[in-house]
Design a protein around this motif. Structure first.
Motif, PDB file in Angstrom:
ATOM      1  N   GLN A   7       0.800  -1.226   0.000  1.00  0.00           N
ATOM      2  CA  GLN A   7       0.000   0.000   0.000  1.00  0.00           C
ATOM      3  C   GLN A   7       0.833   1.276   0.000  1.00  0.00           C
ATOM      4  O   GLN A   7       0.295   2.368  -0.198  1.00  0.00           O
ATOM      5  CB  GLN A   7      -0.913   0.020   1.223  1.00  0.00           C
ATOM      6  N   GLY A   8       2.134   1.146   0.255  1.00  0.00           N
ATOM      7  CA  GLY A   8       2.963   2.336   0.388  1.00  0.00           C
ATOM      8  C   GLY A   8       2.890   2.960   1.762  1.00  0.00           C
ATOM      9  O   GLY A   8       3.436   4.034   1.991  1.00  0.00           O
ATOM     10  N   THR A   9       2.218   2.314   2.692  1.00  0.00           N
ATOM     11  CA  THR A   9       2.064   2.839   4.051  1.00  0.00           C
ATOM     12  C   THR A   9       3.381   2.729   4.814  1.00  0.00           C
ATOM     13  O   THR A   9       4.050   1.692   4.771  1.00  0.00           O
ATOM     14  CB  THR A   9       0.975   2.049   4.797  1.00  0.00           C
ATOM     15  N   ILE A  10       3.736   3.794   5.519  1.00  0.00           N
ATOM     16  CA  ILE A  10       4.947   3.791   6.349  1.00  0.00           C
ATOM     17  C   ILE A  10       4.552   3.989   7.799  1.00  0.00           C
ATOM     18  O   ILE A  10       3.911   4.979   8.150  1.00  0.00           O
ATOM     19  CB  ILE A  10       5.943   4.894   5.926  1.00  0.00           C
ATOM     20  N   ARG A  11       4.929   3.019   8.630  1.00  0.00           N
ATOM     21  CA  ARG A  11       4.770   3.127  10.084  1.00  0.00           C
ATOM     22  C   ARG A  11       6.063   2.660  10.734  1.00  0.00           C
ATOM     23  O   ARG A  11       6.632   1.652  10.331  1.00  0.00           O
ATOM     24  CB  ARG A  11       3.630   2.263  10.604  1.00  0.00           C
ATOM     25  N   ASN A  12       6.510   3.375  11.742  1.00  0.00           N
ATOM     26  CA  ASN A  12       7.699   3.000  12.514  1.00  0.00           C
ATOM     27  C   ASN A  12       8.954   2.910  11.657  1.00  0.00           C
ATOM     28  O   ASN A  12       9.774   1.999  11.807  1.00  0.00           O
ATOM     29  CB  ASN A  12       7.482   1.667  13.243  1.00  0.00           C
ATOM     30  N   TYR A  59      12.331   7.558   7.342  1.00  0.00           N
ATOM     31  CA  TYR A  59      11.293   8.270   6.596  1.00  0.00           C
ATOM     32  C   TYR A  59      10.101   8.534   7.511  1.00  0.00           C
ATOM     33  O   TYR A  59       9.896   7.817   8.497  1.00  0.00           O
ATOM     34  CB  TYR A  59      10.847   7.451   5.374  1.00  0.00           C
ATOM     35  N   PRO A  60       9.277   9.535   7.179  1.00  0.00           N
ATOM     36  CA  PRO A  60       8.139   9.879   8.039  1.00  0.00           C
ATOM     37  C   PRO A  60       6.994   8.872   7.900  1.00  0.00           C
ATOM     38  O   PRO A  60       6.885   8.164   6.899  1.00  0.00           O
ATOM     39  CB  PRO A  60       7.707  11.250   7.522  1.00  0.00           C
ATOM     40  N   SER A  61       6.145   8.834   8.904  1.00  0.00           N
ATOM     41  CA  SER A  61       4.947   8.008   8.835  1.00  0.00           C
ATOM     42  C   SER A  61       3.977   8.600   7.817  1.00  0.00           C
ATOM     43  O   SER A  61       3.830   9.819   7.706  1.00  0.00           O
ATOM     44  CB  SER A  61       4.267   7.926  10.201  1.00  0.00           C
ATOM     45  N   CYS A  62       3.301   7.709   7.078  1.00  0.00           N
ATOM     46  CA  CYS A  62       2.334   8.165   6.074  1.00  0.00           C
ATOM     47  C   CYS A  62       1.385   7.002   5.779  1.00  0.00           C
ATOM     48  O   CYS A  62       1.835   5.892   5.491  1.00  0.00           O
ATOM     49  CB  CYS A  62       3.053   8.594   4.797  1.00  0.00           C
ATOM     50  N   ASN A 116       1.837  14.330   1.738  1.00  0.00           N
ATOM     51  CA  ASN A 116       3.282  14.573   1.787  1.00  0.00           C
ATOM     52  C   ASN A 116       3.707  14.738   3.234  1.00  0.00           C
ATOM     53  O   ASN A 116       3.101  15.502   3.988  1.00  0.00           O
ATOM     54  CB  ASN A 116       3.653  15.826   0.989  1.00  0.00           C
ATOM     55  N   GLU A 117       4.741  13.994   3.628  1.00  0.00           N
ATOM     56  CA  GLU A 117       5.278  14.086   4.982  1.00  0.00           C
ATOM     57  C   GLU A 117       6.795  14.182   4.906  1.00  0.00           C
ATOM     58  O   GLU A 117       7.413  13.640   3.982  1.00  0.00           O
ATOM     59  CB  GLU A 117       4.885  12.863   5.822  1.00  0.00           C
ATOM     60  N   TYR A 174       8.441  12.037   1.926  1.00  0.00           N
ATOM     61  CA  TYR A 174       7.704  10.955   1.287  1.00  0.00           C
ATOM     62  C   TYR A 174       6.374  11.510   0.789  1.00  0.00           C
ATOM     63  O   TYR A 174       5.667  12.213   1.521  1.00  0.00           O
ATOM     64  CB  TYR A 174       7.464   9.837   2.302  1.00  0.00           C
ATOM     65  N   THR A 175       6.049  11.174  -0.450  1.00  0.00           N
ATOM     66  CA  THR A 175       4.810  11.664  -1.050  1.00  0.00           C
ATOM     67  C   THR A 175       4.042  10.505  -1.675  1.00  0.00           C
ATOM     68  O   THR A 175       4.607   9.716  -2.438  1.00  0.00           O
ATOM     69  CB  THR A 175       5.105  12.715  -2.131  1.00  0.00           C
ATOM     70  N   LEU A 176       2.766  10.401  -1.323  1.00  0.00           N
ATOM     71  CA  LEU A 176       1.870   9.423  -1.927  1.00  0.00           C
ATOM     72  C   LEU A 176       0.838  10.162  -2.759  1.00  0.00           C
ATOM     73  O   LEU A 176       0.273  11.165  -2.300  1.00  0.00           O
ATOM     74  CB  LEU A 176       1.154   8.594  -0.860  1.00  0.00           C
ATOM     75  N   VAL A 177       0.564   9.654  -3.974  1.00  0.00           N
ATOM     76  CA  VAL A 177      -0.406  10.285  -4.867  1.00  0.00           C
ATOM     77  C   VAL A 177      -1.294   9.214  -5.485  1.00  0.00           C
ATOM     78  O   VAL A 177      -0.788   8.248  -6.070  1.00  0.00           O
ATOM     79  CB  VAL A 177       0.287  11.078  -5.992  1.00  0.00           C
ATOM     80  N   ASP A 178      -2.606   9.383  -5.322  1.00  0.00           N
ATOM     81  CA  ASP A 178      -3.582   8.524  -5.994  1.00  0.00           C
ATOM     82  C   ASP A 178      -4.116   9.255  -7.227  1.00  0.00           C
ATOM     83  O   ASP A 178      -4.522  10.422  -7.130  1.00  0.00           O
ATOM     84  CB  ASP A 178      -4.742   8.180  -5.061  1.00  0.00           C
TER      85      ASP A 178
END
Length: 393
Positions: free
Chosen positions: A300-305, A309-312, A353-354, A361-365
């Motif tokens: 999913q591109g999800t970032i945790r912990n 890089y930042p959480s997103c 964007n975080e 880190y940038t996520l775009v749908d």
């Protein structure tokens, strides 16, 4: 198919190699150059040649000294750790050490082992017990340095045992602040925490502002005959200062999890072999967390912990396509990304964007999947480390 390279047996119970929890669509591989993800526990990865396909490194545990975190960030490789997964295991051992060593329990047990063959052992034991008079922890001042996943649990446990608990953590998160017992007294300096403390226990990571933070001044403020406990990182204490405090009587006991050449020669020091998190439950918890973080990122591109890089988190992709941009945290980066998408007539439905320090880190749908020409245009933006395409769920 996504390929995972596993360097260690990260769990001793259910998931021996961690792959079972990933489910279908994942396969373990032997060649690091083929891997999409690297799963690691204790192995040193800093000298490894990381292949171009590697997208993330997941550490089963909290410390990441065995990973080139900054080097990975500049290559667009997200590094995850598992904070809190082993926190209960460390808490139980720390609290147990404080209680056990306040009573000279181990010294008494050694005496019995050494004299167990004496025919008059019952009388001798009764006569010798006065040599092992300890002290009760109830009501004594305990200082907890670092109130994160482990430190907050230690502080709460000591409160419940009746100690007068003080905590110091200038970076205390809202999440862990809510978890603290209201009886824990927060102070704003190491001096206030150490002043008159019978026990000081350390629970902070090794960073520029924490290395040797427990030094001569902090030790001099503790109550005479106090105990220092370190189950965090070896270099948080100034070993020369601790040695001098032990030999001078300021410290009665030093308990730590790090067998260094210096600590092994210190008097009144009890050392465990880096086993603070060594329980089956902790290993399983950390392994499950690392696998879950890795899977969420790949799918999913999800970032945790992440530690670089930042959480997103935008949840599953429900549109035509999603891209993830890992890039430098510099001005006008978002403008350049959106301009590149606009040039391809891509319609942005959602965007996040975080930033964390030097990296972002940038996520775009988008309505439709992006073609190779658009992806190449995005990769060509100065400061972009990597562009990932994430398929809709």
């Amino acid at each position: 198919m996504r390929y995972v390279k596993v360097l260690d047996n990260i769990s001793t119970t259910i998931t021996k190699d961690g792959i079972a929890e990933l489910g279908e669509g994942y396969q373990r591989c032997d060649e690091l150059g083929q891997a999409d993800a690297l799963l690691v526990r204790a192995s040193d990865t800093r000298a490894l040649e990381l292949g171009p396909s590697l997208r993330c490194v997941a550490r089963s545990g909290a410390g990441v000294n065995n990973i080139d975190v900054e080097g990975c960030a500049r290559r667009g490789i997200v590094v995850f750790n598992s904070p809190g997964g082993n926190s209960n295991a460390v808490k139980e051992l720390v609290v147990g050490m404080i209680l056990t060593n306040s009573r000279q329990t181990l010294a008494g047990m050694r005496w019995v082992r050494e004299h167990g063959g004496e025919p008059d052992i019952v009388r001798l034991a009764e006569a010798s017990k006065k040599d092992f008079v300890g002290r009760e922890a109830l009501g004594r001042k305990a200082g907890v340095v670092g109130l994160g996943a482990v430190g907050s649990k230690v502080a709460n446990a000591l409160v419940q045992l009746g100690l007068d608990v003080y905590g110091y953590d200038p970076y205390l998160s809202v999440e862990h602040a809510w978890q603290l017992d209201r009886a824990v007294k927060r102070v704003d300096s190491m001096d206030r925490l150490c002043e008159g403390a019978d026990y000081v226990t350390l629970h902070v990571p090794s960073k520029e502002d924490t290395v040797r933070m427990m030094g001569e001044r902090a030790l001099s403020l503790m109550a005479e005959g106090g105990m220092l406990v370190n189950y965090a990182r070896a270099d948080i204490v100034d070993e020369d200062a601790v040695d001098a405090a032990l030999r001078g009587g300021r410290l009665a006991r030093f308990v730590c999890d790090f067998a260094t050449p210096k600590t092994c020669q210190m008097p009144n020091t009890l050392i465990t072999p880096h086993m603070g998190a060594c329980t089956g439950e902790a290993e399983e918890s950390c392994a499950a967390m690392a696998v879950r973080e890795m899977k969420d990122y790949l799918e999913q591109g999800t970032i945790r912990n992440s530690v670089n890089y930042p959480s997103c988190d935008m949840g599953p992709c429900r549109t035509g396509g999603r891209i993830a941009a890992l890039h430098a945290n510099v001005p006008n980066m978002i403008g350049q990304i959106t301009a590149a998408l606009a040039a391809s007539r891509a319609n942005i439905q959602r965007m996040s964007n975080e930033a964390a320090g030097a990296h972002a880190y940038t996520l775009v749908d988008t309505d439709e999947p992006l073609g190779e020409e658009t992806r190449s245009r995005l990769r060509g933006i100065p400061g972009v480390y990597r562009i990932r395409v994430i398929r809709p769920s």
